[in-house]
Design a protein around this motif. Sequence first.
Motif, short mmCIF file in Angstrom:
data_model
loop_
_atom_site.label_atom_id
_atom_site.label_comp_id
_atom_site.label_asym_id
_atom_site.label_seq_id
_atom_site.Cartn_x
_atom_site.Cartn_y
_atom_site.Cartn_z
N UNK A 182 3.83 6.70 5.49
CA UNK A 182 4.08 7.61 4.38
C UNK A 182 3.33 8.92 4.59
N UNK A 183 2.06 8.83 4.92
CA UNK A 183 1.20 10.02 4.95
C UNK A 183 1.44 10.92 6.15
N UNK A 222 6.70 7.48 -0.98
CA UNK A 222 5.97 6.21 -0.97
C UNK A 222 6.86 5.07 -1.44
N UNK A 223 7.64 5.33 -2.50
CA UNK A 223 8.54 4.30 -3.01
C UNK A 223 9.60 3.94 -1.97
N UNK A 273 0.79 -1.22 0.00
CA UNK A 273 0.00 0.00 0.00
C UNK A 273 0.83 1.28 0.00
N UNK A 274 2.10 1.19 0.33
CA UNK A 274 2.90 2.41 0.44
C UNK A 274 2.92 3.24 -0.83
N UNK A 275 3.08 2.58 -1.98
CA UNK A 275 3.16 3.33 -3.24
C UNK A 275 1.81 3.90 -3.66
N UNK A 276 0.74 3.13 -3.64
CA UNK A 276 -0.57 3.72 -4.00
C UNK A 276 -0.98 4.90 -3.13
N UNK A 277 -0.58 4.91 -1.85
CA UNK A 277 -1.01 6.00 -0.97
C UNK A 277 -0.40 7.32 -1.42
N UNK A 278 0.78 7.29 -2.04
CA UNK A 278 1.36 8.52 -2.57
C UNK A 278 0.53 9.08 -3.70
N UNK A 279 0.06 8.22 -4.58
CA UNK A 279 -0.82 8.67 -5.68
C UNK A 279 -2.13 9.21 -5.13
N UNK A 280 -2.69 8.53 -4.13
CA UNK A 280 -3.95 8.98 -3.53
C UNK A 280 -3.80 10.36 -2.89
#
Length: 468
Positions: free
Chosen positions: A137-138, A403-404, A81-88
């Motif tokens: 991340x967030x 996120x990456x 989930x770390x990478x998708x949360x950056x896009x979100x």
Amino acid sequence: MSAKKLPQVVAAVCVCIGATAVKLTLKSIHVIVGALGTGTVLGWTSNITDALKEGKLNGFTMDDEMLGWAGSIMTIGAMVMCFPVGWLMDAFGRKPTILIIVIPFVIGWALIAFARHIAMILAGRFLTGVAGGSFCVSAPLYTSEIAQTEIRGLLGTFFQLFITIGILLSGVLGYLLPLPIYHFFCIAVPVVFGVLFIFQSETPVYSINKSKMDKAEKAYRRLRGKDYNPADEIKAIQEQIAKVQGKSFKEAMKTKAAKKATLICFALMFYQQLCGINAVIFYSKEIMISSGSTLAPHWCVIIIGVVQVFATIISTLTVERVGRKLLMMVSEALMALSTALLGIFYSLKNYNAISEDTAKSIGFIPVLSLVIFIIAFSFGAGPIPWLSSAEIFPPEVMAKLSSAAATFNWFLAFLVTKFYLTVANAIGNDITFYIFTVVSITGVFFVLFVMVETKGKTFAEIQDEMNK
């Protein structure tokens, strides 16, 4: 002090620390409560493994294999989930994304609390891992975008501080409370977080990036005070955004600042996970036994938790005074010394180079090494990589690359958690500690020659230095 009074003392200390932190920075209450939730995820099994094996969770038993997967699948959820949360966060905003994280947190803990089969445990751990990884991340990103420059590092280290408090609370409450009540506490933490965070503002940086100046000004006045004039701060952010306006992610990655920030953040995540923290935690009970201590295992867990909390407080109090680089270098050096001493101790024991009586007489060495390592990790290698990922990336790639970096961190955590014992059995626990020593030594030189100091600098000043 008697053993019976220790839980009350630990709880009182945690309450005092929490109360002081809330008083000092009420605006970052979301970090405090959310980090506690992430800490409970990480520390879930710390003092309940025997209870789980005995079937005290809804009547079904778990063996070592099940417990191993329950621990490692959480890191997979965090990694996924770390990478998708950056896009979100870029698409929908920081605040809505963080509120969404509450959903997998609550559902995951509910699945664990009412589990009737191992599949429910694994699903619950995966979902809480998704939430915990997303929050890693967030939360630092949100905090860095609302904080004043002079206290950005302080608030950034609060994230790691309250993760360690969450881990400590898991150890204490897991020992003191029946499993059902313990799990209801775990469910309550993200619920309280969600209720508190509803009243938080969207970050001014995100609002400015979306040309919502009225919301940015309103957020600044709420964060800085009703008489604060945000014009200069808004202008600085607009100028920074204008430099990269219209750039694609691919174009932005061609800049020196983006490349250097990527190298620094990914390397810091590597040093955080490969310094040996999981090995030291894994061997903590054995280290206590090797020293001749008769202390019960659950007290070992609580003592380590207390040491982590107080060591992270050191980081919180000093990160804006001595800087990130010095703390990180001292941390890496002390961890290298600790793992080297542990490696030597186990080499002497494994190859019968010393008698049993001699081993007991120098039993203070592994315990001292354990304490030094936990302290060193907690004030440097623990919090600073997360803080750096929220400080040094250029704004146009901040969410995606942080996120990456977090994804990379959790991937390494999964590898170490799942395969460390296999490797240690194959080459010897002493050799693994020597490997960790070498990693930490190289970390000292990396920080000295490559890492950029960000203490007291604005985002614009950091980017200017990165581009030199």
